[in-house]
Scaffold this motif. Structure first.
Motif, mmCIF file in Angstrom:
data_model
loop_
_atom_site.group_PDB
_atom_site.id
_atom_site.type_symbol
_atom_site.label_atom_id
_atom_site.label_comp_id
_atom_site.label_asym_id
_atom_site.label_seq_id
_atom_site.Cartn_x
_atom_site.Cartn_y
_atom_site.Cartn_z
ATOM 1 N N GLY A 173 -41.332 -16.167 96.875
ATOM 2 C CA GLY A 173 -41.520 -15.015 96.001
ATOM 3 C C GLY A 173 -40.701 -15.021 94.727
ATOM 4 O O GLY A 173 -41.233 -14.705 93.643
ATOM 5 N N LEU A 176 -42.424 -17.123 92.160
ATOM 6 C CA LEU A 176 -43.653 -16.501 91.660
ATOM 7 C C LEU A 176 -43.318 -15.399 90.669
ATOM 8 O O LEU A 176 -43.956 -15.281 89.614
ATOM 9 N N ALA A 177 -42.313 -14.593 91.007
ATOM 10 C CA ALA A 177 -41.913 -13.504 90.120
ATOM 11 C C ALA A 177 -41.386 -14.036 88.800
ATOM 12 O O ALA A 177 -41.683 -13.488 87.732
ATOM 13 N N LEU A 215 -47.120 -12.402 96.174
ATOM 14 C CA LEU A 215 -46.199 -11.748 95.243
ATOM 15 C C LEU A 215 -45.981 -10.283 95.626
ATOM 16 O O LEU A 215 -44.841 -9.788 95.631
#
Length: 226
Positions: A173, A176-177, A215
């Motif tokens: 995550g 992705l962020a 996400l």
């Protein structure tokens, strides 16, 4: 151990490790390790004289197959090949002991690493193992927050899947962020992950929907963690 030092030996043995019996039976994880070792031997023009496969957690110090591999290397003055340092252990003390064992070894993900760098990488692997453990604890906490009785009959398999998905989201995550914060669209993030051979949860390819879902899952879990 540097390659230059190991080339004093004319025999090589390979040590492979997977964490579960299921992985050992299916070959999951072993194929990639074997491919790395065989590719190295092909490029170096050498052959593997022995293979040793361990089915054991990297946290455990009891490694009968590793002991067999070390005994073999001492007897035949062979160099031990390991596909990745974390296949040996995610533990600084264990790796340090290996370096003092008197057996030359090469971690193929860092073949030129000297003793100092091996210590550094072992410390990094140990820290990553700690973080993975922490992510799993957060994922379990999220499952409990959903009101699920972990291990309850009927819902057990579904909840195990959810916990694993949570742990995966917590692991990937942040990346992705970051990509999204840098202006990448959900679709371009999926292209990036596939181009870099980063597998989605379950081992498949990424799609915009799976990126968005992962996400969102990460954002929810992150809010619980903080």
């Amino acid at each position: 151990m540097e390659i230059a030092a190991s080339q004093q030996h004319n025999k090589f043995a390979a040590y492979f490790r997977v964490s579960t019996a299921k992985q050992g039976e299916s070959g999951l994880g072993l194929d990639a390790q074997r491919a790395a070792v065989h590719d190295f031997c092909s490029r170096q023009g050498v052959e593997i004289a022995g293979e040793f496969v361990e089915i054991e957690s990297g946290r455990k110090a009891d490694r009968p197959e590793l002991e067999r591999a070390l005994s073999y290397c001492r007897k035949h003055k062979a160099t031990l090949l390991i596909a990745k340092l974390d296949r040996l252990a995610r533990n600084v003390f264990f790796v340090s002991g290996m370096m003092e064992s008197g057996v030359a070894f090469i971690a193929l993900d860092m073949p030129q690493a000297d003793r100092f760098m091996l210590h550094v990488y072992a410390a990094m692997a140990e820290e990553e193992a700690r973080r993975i453990s922490q992510r799993t604890k957060v994922a379990l906490a999220a499952a409990k927050a959903r009101g699920t009785r972990l291990g309850a009959n009927g819902a057990a398999l579904a909840e195990v899947h959810a916990v694993n998905a949570d742990a995966f989201a917590l692991q990937i995550g942040p990346d992705l962020a970051r990509l999204q914060e840098e202006g990448a669209s959900i679709r371009s993030v999926s292209y990036y992950l596939n181009d870099h051979d980063i597998k989605a949860f379950g081992g498949g390819r990424w799609h915009p929907t799976s990126v968005a879902r992962t996400l969102k899952r990460y954002q929810v879990l992150h809010s619980i963690a903080v």
